[in-house]
Design an enzyme around this catalytic site. Structure first.
Site, mmCIF file in Angstrom:
data_model
loop_
_atom_site.group_PDB
_atom_site.id
_atom_site.type_symbol
_atom_site.label_atom_id
_atom_site.label_comp_id
_atom_site.label_asym_id
_atom_site.label_seq_id
_atom_site.Cartn_x
_atom_site.Cartn_y
_atom_site.Cartn_z
ATOM 1 N N HIS A 137 42.578 -52.360 6.932
ATOM 2 C CA HIS A 137 42.830 -51.979 5.532
ATOM 3 C C HIS A 137 41.903 -50.826 5.139
ATOM 4 O O HIS A 137 40.893 -50.586 5.803
ATOM 5 C CB HIS A 137 42.575 -53.162 4.588
ATOM 6 C CG HIS A 137 43.685 -54.175 4.588
ATOM 7 N ND1 HIS A 137 43.748 -55.200 5.501
ATOM 8 C CD2 HIS A 137 44.778 -54.302 3.791
ATOM 9 C CE1 HIS A 137 44.837 -55.928 5.264
ATOM 10 N NE2 HIS A 137 45.480 -55.412 4.226
ATOM 11 N N LYS A 141 38.800 -52.042 0.346
ATOM 12 C CA LYS A 141 39.170 -53.462 0.258
ATOM 13 C C LYS A 141 37.928 -54.317 0.451
ATOM 14 O O LYS A 141 37.201 -54.167 1.425
ATOM 15 C CB LYS A 141 40.227 -53.817 1.299
ATOM 16 C CG LYS A 141 40.710 -55.251 1.162
ATOM 17 C CD LYS A 141 41.938 -55.536 2.000
ATOM 18 C CE LYS A 141 42.318 -57.006 2.018
ATOM 19 N NZ LYS A 141 42.723 -57.543 0.715
#
Ligand SMILES: NC(=O)c1ccc[n+]([C@@H]2O[C@H](COP(=O)([O-])OP(=O)(O)OC[C@H]3O[C@@H](n4cnc5c(N)ncnc54)[C@H](OP(=O)(O)O)[C@@H]3O)[C@@H](O)[C@H]2O)c1
Length: 232
Positions: A137, A141
Site C-alpha cells: 500500500h 497507510k
C-alpha cells in the site's frame, strides 16, 4: 439520498465523486480539525443525512462510531484497524437504534478474491505448497497488515488450521495490492488482486449506503452482497 462524510481525505473525496455521479447529495463533510474525539458529530449533522460515511483512521474511528451510534445514525464505515472494538461499537449501535455496515474492503473484486482464497487454500497446502501473502500500500497507510490481509489470513487459517505469513510494504502511491503465493520446489502459483485506484472501494461503499438505508443493526459488507446474490 443525503450523505454526510466524516473524513475529508482520499477516500472521502472519492466517495463524494461517486455519490454525485449517482445523483446523491453530499450535505456535509467533517475534517479532523472540526471533529476532535467525534464532537463534530452533532444532532443537527446526524439528522440532516440519510447515511454517513466514516473513512478516517484507526485513532479516530472508534470515538466517531460511538458518537454516530449515540445519534442513531445509519453509517457506512470503511476505516481499517479497529476490529478489536467491534463488540462495543455493535452494542452502541444496537442501543442507539441505528445501522452500520462495515468492511475492511468495499471492492467487489476483493470479495470474489476471498472466494478464490478459500478454494486455493483447500487445494495447494494439502499438496505440499508453502503459502505466504504480500500486501503493498501507499506510504501514508497507517495500519499494517491491511484489514484485507487480515481477512485473507483468517480465511486461510480457517481452511488449513495453519497461520499465514504476511509481509507488508508501505511505499509510493500504491492503492492496494494483495498477492497470495503458493510455492513448491517444482513451481509456484500466485493469486493477485491489484486495485487500479480508489474508485472500486468508493463504488462499493456507495452501493452499501443505497442498500442499508432504513435498516437497523450491524452487518459486514459481505452479508449485504450475499443477500443480493440470493435474490431471485
Ligand atoms: N474499506 C475500504 O474499502 C477502504 C479502502 C481504502 C481505504 N480504506 C481505509 O479508509 C481509511 C481512510 O483512508 P484514506 O485513504 O481516505 O486516508 P486519508 O487520505 O489519510 O484520509 C483520512 C482523513 O480522515 C481525517 N480524519 C482523521 N481524524 C478525523 C476525525 N476525528 N474526524 C474527521 N476526519 C478525521 C484525516 O484528517 P487529517 O489528515 O487532518 O488527520 C484525513 O483527511 C483508512 O483507514 C484506510 O485504511 C478503506
Amino acid at each position: 439520498m443525503r450523505f454526510g462524510i466524516v473524513g475529508a481525505g482520499k477516500m472521502g473525496s472519492e466517495i463524494e465523486a461517486v455519490a454525485r455521479d449517482r445523483g446523491h447529495d453530499v450535505v456535509w463533510r467533517l475534517s479532523s480539525r472540526e471533529n476532535p474525539e467525534g464532537r463534530g458529530i452533532t444532532v443537527e449533522r446526524a439528522g440532516s443525512a440519510d447515511v454517513i460515511f466514516e473513512f478516517t483512521g484507526p485513532a479516530s474511528v472508534t470515538p466517531n462510531l460511538l458518537a454516530l451510534a449515540a445519534r442513531g445514525a445509519t453509517v457506512v464505515c470503511g476505516t481499517t484497524g479497529w476490529a478489536q472494538d467491534l463488540p462495543r461499537v455493535a452494542e452502541a449501535f444496537d442501543a442507539g437504534g441505528g445501522a452500520l455496515v462495515h468492511a475492511a474492503n468495499f471492492s467487489v473484486g476483493v470479495r470474489h478474491f476471498f472466494d478464490l482464497v478459500t478454494r486455493a487454500a483447500r487445494l495447494y497446502p494439502p499438496a505440499g505448497y508453502a503459502t505466504y501473502l504480500v500486501e503493498e500500500h501507499h506510504a501514508e497507510k497507517r495500519d499494517a497488515p491491511s484489514g484485507t490481509a487480515r481477512t485473507i489470513a483468517a480465511i486461510f487459517e480457517m481452511e488449513t488450521g495453519s497461520s499465514l505469513p504476511v509481509t507488508s510494504v508501505r511505499a509510493g502511491a500504491i492503492p492496494g495490492t494483495h498477492r497470495l503465493v503458493f510455492d513448491s520446489p517444482e513451481d509456484d502459483v500466485e493469486i493477485v488482486h491489484r486495485a487500479h485506484g480508489r474508485r472500486g472501494f468508493a463504488r462499493g461503499a456507495v452501493w452499501a449506503a443505497e442498500r442499508i438505508a432504513g435498516r437497523k443493526g450491524v452487518m459486514e459488507f459481505g452479508q449485504l452482497l450475499e443477500e443480493v446474490q440470493r435474490r431471485p
